[in-house]
Motif scaffolding. Structure first.
Motif, PDB file in Angstrom:
ATOM      1  N   THR A 125     -19.933  81.941 -52.240  1.00  0.00           N
ATOM      2  CA  THR A 125     -18.568  81.086 -52.257  1.00  0.00           C
ATOM      3  C   THR A 125     -17.478  82.205 -51.280  1.00  0.00           C
ATOM      4  O   THR A 125     -16.592  81.505 -51.170  1.00  0.00           O
ATOM      5  N   ASP A 181     -17.772  82.894 -48.496  1.00  0.00           N
ATOM      6  CA  ASP A 181     -17.662  82.151 -47.226  1.00  0.00           C
ATOM      7  C   ASP A 181     -16.865  81.095 -47.070  1.00  0.00           C
ATOM      8  O   ASP A 181     -16.837  80.353 -46.207  1.00  0.00           O
ATOM      9  N   TYR A 182     -16.206  80.550 -48.255  1.00  0.00           N
ATOM     10  CA  TYR A 182     -15.536  79.315 -48.335  1.00  0.00           C
ATOM     11  C   TYR A 182     -14.332  79.486 -49.172  1.00  0.00           C
ATOM     12  O   TYR A 182     -14.122  80.258 -49.629  1.00  0.00           O
ATOM     13  N   TYR A 183     -13.368  78.493 -48.802  1.00  0.00           N
ATOM     14  CA  TYR A 183     -12.086  78.618 -49.402  1.00  0.00           C
ATOM     15  C   TYR A 183     -11.639  77.273 -49.983  1.00  0.00           C
ATOM     16  O   TYR A 183     -11.941  76.402 -49.380  1.00  0.00           O
ATOM     17  N   THR A 184     -10.929  77.496 -51.017  1.00  0.00           N
ATOM     18  CA  THR A 184     -10.226  76.151 -51.648  1.00  0.00           C
ATOM     19  C   THR A 184      -9.078  75.803 -50.927  1.00  0.00           C
ATOM     20  O   THR A 184      -8.412  76.394 -50.327  1.00  0.00           O
ATOM     21  N   SER A 189     -12.811  69.351 -44.488  1.00  0.00           N
ATOM     22  CA  SER A 189     -13.288  69.937 -45.727  1.00  0.00           C
ATOM     23  C   SER A 189     -14.751  69.393 -46.046  1.00  0.00           C
ATOM     24  O   SER A 189     -15.276  68.469 -45.450  1.00  0.00           O
ATOM     25  N   ARG A 190     -15.356  70.104 -47.180  1.00  0.00           N
ATOM     26  CA  ARG A 190     -16.621  69.590 -47.639  1.00  0.00           C
ATOM     27  C   ARG A 190     -16.520  69.847 -48.967  1.00  0.00           C
ATOM     28  O   ARG A 190     -15.883  70.419 -49.644  1.00  0.00           O
ATOM     29  N   ILE A 204     -13.826  72.339 -50.277  1.00  0.00           N
ATOM     30  CA  ILE A 204     -14.023  73.611 -49.494  1.00  0.00           C
ATOM     31  C   ILE A 204     -13.986  73.727 -48.114  1.00  0.00           C
ATOM     32  O   ILE A 204     -14.111  72.704 -47.461  1.00  0.00           O
ATOM     33  N   TYR A 205     -13.478  74.655 -47.660  1.00  0.00           N
ATOM     34  CA  TYR A 205     -13.058  74.885 -46.235  1.00  0.00           C
ATOM     35  C   TYR A 205     -14.045  76.329 -45.760  1.00  0.00           C
ATOM     36  O   TYR A 205     -13.862  77.278 -46.493  1.00  0.00           O
ATOM     37  N   ASP A 206     -14.646  76.163 -44.624  1.00  0.00           N
ATOM     38  CA  ASP A 206     -15.359  77.392 -44.133  1.00  0.00           C
ATOM     39  C   ASP A 206     -14.506  78.126 -43.120  1.00  0.00           C
ATOM     40  O   ASP A 206     -13.317  77.818 -42.940  1.00  0.00           O
TER      41      ASP A 206
END
Length: 146
Positions: free
Chosen positions: A7, A9-12, A38-39, A46-48
């Motif tokens: 997590t 590696d990802y951003y909310t 987003s995914r 979330i965003y990478d």
């Protein structure tokens, strides 16, 4: 090295909003305009790192006064099919056109900055002719008009 599934590696939306001092609504707007993607993971979007980088470009473009459409066209250059010569040549053409526009804007900005410096220096000289210290008078003026 960080595990790509971590997590970290990802951003909310909330994390990106806080990091860039923007609202979650702004991020969602950029997503609906196709500027970032987003995914879904569970209930969270979330965003990478790539989407975070794209968001930085969007915000820089906005700060520089570019439209969202112009920003999207700029971002689309990164997504071009790099195996199709026609697409690559089209990308080169758009890059050169945009560079020409930006270089012209930079020349105009440089000329305007030079003119403003000259006007300010003239005002400072006029204040000296009135036996006023330009910086002291300016500071007092700012305080009085704040």
């Amino acid at each position: 090295m960080t595990d790509r599934n971590s997590t970290d590696d990802y951003y909310t939306v909330a994390q990106l909003a806080a990091e860039f001092s923007i609202t979650p609504r702004a991020i969602r707007l950029y997503e609906t305009k196709g500027l970032i993607r987003s995914r879904r993971v569970g209930r969270a979007m979330i965003y990478d790192h790539r989407q975070r980088a794209r968001l930085k470009i969007v915000l820089r473009s906005k700060r520089l006064g570019f439209s969202l459409e112009a920003t999207k066209a700029y971002l689309d250059l990164y997504d071009a099919d790099r195996t199709n010569p026609e697409r690559l040549l089209s990308m080169m053409l758009r890059c050169r056109q945009r560079l020409y526009e930006l270089e012209a804007q930079r020349r105009d900005l440089d000329a305007t900055i030079d003119e403003l410096h000259a006007v300010e220096l003239s005002a400072q000289e006029d204040l000296r002719q009135l036996n006023l210290d330009p910086e002291t008078a300016f500071q007092a003026f700012v305080v009085d008009h704040s």
